[in-house]
Design a protein around this motif. Sequence first.
Motif, short mmCIF file in Angstrom:
data_model
loop_
_atom_site.label_atom_id
_atom_site.label_comp_id
_atom_site.label_asym_id
_atom_site.label_seq_id
_atom_site.Cartn_x
_atom_site.Cartn_y
_atom_site.Cartn_z
N MET A 97 -88.82 26.44 -16.03
CA MET A 97 -89.38 26.46 -14.68
C MET A 97 -89.80 27.86 -14.26
SD MET A 97 -89.52 23.43 -13.27
CE MET A 97 -89.63 23.89 -11.54
N LEU A 98 -89.12 28.87 -14.79
CA LEU A 98 -89.39 30.24 -14.39
C LEU A 98 -90.41 30.95 -15.28
CD1 LEU A 98 -85.76 31.37 -13.51
CD2 LEU A 98 -87.56 30.68 -11.92
N VAL A 99 -90.76 30.35 -16.40
CA VAL A 99 -91.68 31.00 -17.34
C VAL A 99 -93.02 31.37 -16.71
CG1 VAL A 99 -93.13 30.54 -19.36
CG2 VAL A 99 -90.67 30.17 -19.49
N PRO A 100 -93.68 30.48 -15.92
CA PRO A 100 -94.98 30.87 -15.36
C PRO A 100 -94.95 32.14 -14.54
CG PRO A 100 -94.62 28.52 -15.11
CD PRO A 100 -93.33 29.09 -15.59
N ALA A 101 -93.78 32.47 -13.95
CA ALA A 101 -93.69 33.69 -13.14
C ALA A 101 -93.77 34.95 -13.99
CB ALA A 101 -92.40 33.68 -12.33
N SER A 102 -93.48 34.84 -15.28
CA SER A 102 -93.49 36.01 -16.16
C SER A 102 -94.77 36.11 -16.99
CB SER A 102 -92.28 35.97 -17.10
OG SER A 102 -92.34 34.82 -17.94
N VAL A 103 -95.67 35.16 -16.84
CA VAL A 103 -96.91 35.15 -17.61
C VAL A 103 -98.04 35.73 -16.75
CG1 VAL A 103 -98.59 33.70 -18.83
CG2 VAL A 103 -96.14 33.14 -18.91
N SER A 104 -98.90 36.49 -17.37
CA SER A 104 -100.04 37.08 -16.66
C SER A 104 -100.88 35.99 -16.00
CB SER A 104 -100.90 37.88 -17.64
OG SER A 104 -102.15 38.20 -17.07
N TYR A 105 -101.32 36.27 -14.77
CA TYR A 105 -102.18 35.30 -14.07
C TYR A 105 -103.48 35.06 -14.83
CZ TYR A 105 -99.37 35.10 -9.79
OH TYR A 105 -98.38 34.87 -8.87
N LEU A 106 -103.92 36.07 -15.57
CA LEU A 106 -105.14 35.89 -16.37
C LEU A 106 -104.92 34.83 -17.43
CD1 LEU A 106 -108.00 36.77 -17.15
CD2 LEU A 106 -106.97 38.55 -18.58
N ILE A 107 -103.78 34.87 -18.11
CA ILE A 107 -103.48 33.87 -19.14
C ILE A 107 -103.31 32.50 -18.51
CG2 ILE A 107 -101.89 33.24 -20.98
CD1 ILE A 107 -103.54 35.78 -21.49
#
Length: 260
Positions: free
Chosen positions: A103-113
């Motif tokens: 659930m928390l992974v998207p917060a650590s991924v670049s918005y560009l990706i």
Amino acid sequence: MTQVMRRVAQGYVAIVVGFIFLPVAVLVLFSFQAGRLPLPPFNGPSLHWYGAVLSDRGMMTALATSLVVGAMASAVATVLGFLAAYGVARHSIAWRGGIEFAMLVPASVSYLIVGLGLSVFLNGLGIRPSLAAVTIGHAVVTLPITFSLILSQMEPAHVQAENAARDLSASDLEALLLVTVPLMMPAILAAFGIAFSLSWDEFIIAFLLTRFEVTLPVEIWTSLRSGLSPFINAAGTLIFLISLVIFLAFVFGLRRRARS
């Protein structure tokens, strides 16, 4: 020595705060520039550029679009975040740690990706670049924040209140809606406010997932392609002021609710 260290700490805090807010202060100052360039020397004050922004149809349309997208994306992220947090906190789930991590992974991924991945994924589903796609994208990137914030406020006392409601013949749904939701409302409102503030001024995902209907940050970026001007400063100042008003409204609303 303690007094000296306290003064040093206060000076350090003042420098950090100044470093953070100095660009905002410069932005606001030169939004009142009477000339055509937001550069020293300051020539003003003048409200000419604010009038130009408020009378610009493209800017006002983009402003309304940002408000609608922000509200919808924040509502979706808050509801899904609450339900996910409730499920994780109230039920014995295998691999709970893995679920929380996912659930928390998207917060650590670049918005560009995230934006590029969503663009490919949504195109595969037949959803073309549009405000609906931006809403989905903003809900995806704000969901981890709403989930983690609401989960952190799930307390054992809430479980006891739910059990008491069930003992009084309330169904699971009634206990959820009539007991848990009111008890969690401060956290829910805080999660919604944070999600809205993130969606409100997000640019990368909005740029990648829209085409003709654009949000305010994308509209400002389009205007920046013709160069800096006090017009852009005025538009940026309006974004800052609206964000500040929304933030203060949520803060005072939460304090009033806590007192009552």
